[in-house]
Motif scaffolding. Sequence first.
Motif, short mmCIF file in Angstrom:
data_model
loop_
_atom_site.label_atom_id
_atom_site.label_comp_id
_atom_site.label_asym_id
_atom_site.label_seq_id
_atom_site.Cartn_x
_atom_site.Cartn_y
_atom_site.Cartn_z
N ALA A 283 0.82 -1.21 0.00
CA ALA A 283 0.00 0.00 0.00
C ALA A 283 0.85 1.26 0.00
CB ALA A 283 -0.94 0.00 1.20
N THR A 284 2.11 1.13 0.38
CA THR A 284 3.01 2.29 0.35
C THR A 284 3.28 2.76 -1.07
OG1 THR A 284 4.91 0.79 0.46
CG2 THR A 284 4.11 1.72 2.53
N ASP A 285 3.01 1.91 -2.06
CA ASP A 285 3.11 2.34 -3.47
C ASP A 285 1.96 3.27 -3.84
OD1 ASP A 285 5.37 0.83 -3.82
OD2 ASP A 285 4.43 -0.69 -5.09
N PRO A 353 17.35 -17.03 -18.54
CA PRO A 353 17.02 -16.44 -17.24
C PRO A 353 17.98 -15.37 -16.78
CG PRO A 353 16.75 -18.82 -17.18
CD PRO A 353 17.38 -18.50 -18.51
N SER A 354 19.24 -15.48 -17.12
CA SER A 354 20.22 -14.52 -16.64
C SER A 354 20.07 -13.15 -17.28
CB SER A 354 21.64 -15.04 -16.92
OG SER A 354 21.87 -15.14 -18.32
N SER A 355 19.31 -13.05 -18.39
CA SER A 355 19.15 -11.77 -19.08
C SER A 355 17.81 -11.11 -18.78
CB SER A 355 19.27 -11.98 -20.60
OG SER A 355 18.14 -12.70 -21.09
N ALA A 356 17.08 -11.66 -17.82
CA ALA A 356 15.69 -11.20 -17.63
C ALA A 356 15.57 -9.91 -16.83
CB ALA A 356 14.87 -12.30 -16.94
N ALA A 357 16.58 -9.58 -16.05
CA ALA A 357 16.45 -8.43 -15.16
C ALA A 357 16.23 -7.15 -15.94
CB ALA A 357 17.71 -8.28 -14.30
N GLU A 358 15.32 -6.32 -15.44
CA GLU A 358 15.06 -5.02 -16.02
C GLU A 358 14.54 -4.09 -14.93
OE1 GLU A 358 11.83 -4.46 -18.67
OE2 GLU A 358 10.67 -6.10 -17.84
N PRO A 359 14.53 -2.79 -15.17
CA PRO A 359 14.04 -1.86 -14.13
C PRO A 359 12.58 -2.15 -13.80
CG PRO A 359 15.24 -0.67 -15.83
CD PRO A 359 15.03 -2.08 -16.34
N PRO A 360 12.17 -1.94 -12.56
CA PRO A 360 10.78 -2.19 -12.16
C PRO A 360 9.83 -1.21 -12.81
CG PRO A 360 11.94 -1.09 -10.39
CD PRO A 360 12.97 -1.43 -11.42
N LEU A 361 8.57 -1.61 -12.90
CA LEU A 361 7.51 -0.72 -13.36
C LEU A 361 7.21 0.27 -12.27
CD1 LEU A 361 5.31 0.03 -15.39
CD2 LEU A 361 3.87 -1.72 -14.37
N GLU A 362 7.47 1.53 -12.52
CA GLU A 362 7.33 2.56 -11.50
C GLU A 362 5.88 2.95 -11.33
OE1 GLU A 362 9.63 3.54 -9.60
OE2 GLU A 362 11.36 2.64 -10.57
N ALA A 363 5.44 3.11 -10.09
CA ALA A 363 4.14 3.67 -9.80
C ALA A 363 4.24 5.17 -9.96
CB ALA A 363 3.70 3.31 -8.39
N THR A 364 3.30 5.77 -10.67
CA THR A 364 3.38 7.21 -10.93
C THR A 364 2.38 7.94 -10.08
OG1 THR A 364 1.85 6.90 -12.76
CG2 THR A 364 4.19 6.91 -13.28
#
Length: 364
Positions: A283-285, A353-364
């Motif tokens: 909920a802090t998002d 699997p090792s290439s999957a990391a990406e920036p998170p979806l930001e809450a706006t």
Amino acid sequence: MRVAFVAPGDFETTSGGFRYDRRLVASLRETDDVSVYSVPWRRYPLSLFDAPATPLSRFSTDADVVVVDELAHPTFAVRCAGVREDHTPVVALVHHLRCDERGPGAPLAREFERRFLARVDAAVCTSSATDAAVRDLAPDPALPTLVAPPTADQFDPDVSPTAVDARATESPFRVVFVGSLVPRKRPLALVDALAALEVPWEATFVGPQPNERYASRVGRRCRRRGVDGRVTLAGALPTAALETVLRRAHVLVLPSRHEGFGIAALEGMGFGLPAVVTQSGGATDLVTHGENGFLVPPDGVGAVYAALSALATDRTRLARMGRAALTRYRSHPPWPETAARTRTFLARVASDPSSAAEPPLEAT
């Protein structure tokens, strides 16, 4: 892409988490082959005894990636290593970690959730708080994760700031609780906070009542505090009836010990309701304390009472925070965006699997 989606118990269970799972499966099926499997879901930690009979490799034969709702972790904490032997990657779908619910079972849950996360290749998390908790618990600090929040589109609120202002002047002060009537959601704390209010009010508790004894306890608490005439324990309601409750309410309260995301809070915001929610979890998002709602500790009653009293006695503030809640709702990422990014993430895991990391979806 061929996806094996593994969920605990009945896939049609009424809850925000299962609704998210069903929606994700439906979105993936627009482009991919998705098979849904159910595994036993018994009172924790009895599911641990199902592990010898239910290895994850059982679901991976015809799949490019296996997605497991993390609620099923007791079944797989010991046996999911077998999937890696046939090179089928596993992705945990984590609404929230059970160990974050606290309580006497938390240490055991933490140990088995840690084992489960040690054996998956990636994780999809429904909030940034859950993502941080997974990263903290997972033995591999480089575990690829994606933040993919749910979307509150069960309703089409079409509420205007003018309507929020007008509603704020109405009496009595109307409070709505939306969630299962279970100890983790802390409905008793809300009853106690309401009983202390010194203004006219009424409250509606909406949600399944899976434990009849606990629901009776909530009813007894209402009677003991002398507020049973002002509290309605409505149980689960169809969408149209819940919409009516939300349109009339002034504030949504869910003082849980922990919430992975808190979809009810976002739904309430769509109707211009400030949200009084726990500061533990997702909920802090959504909630900026004092702006579009209040973040309260996951225990005690005083902060819940203070938040309700502040809104009930200052209707100008209630209106201002209601408008801010509406703005936050309208800025939330739409489901097609979340679904598309989740599919891309799963495809990356399936291929490497090792290439999957990406920036998170930001809450706006």
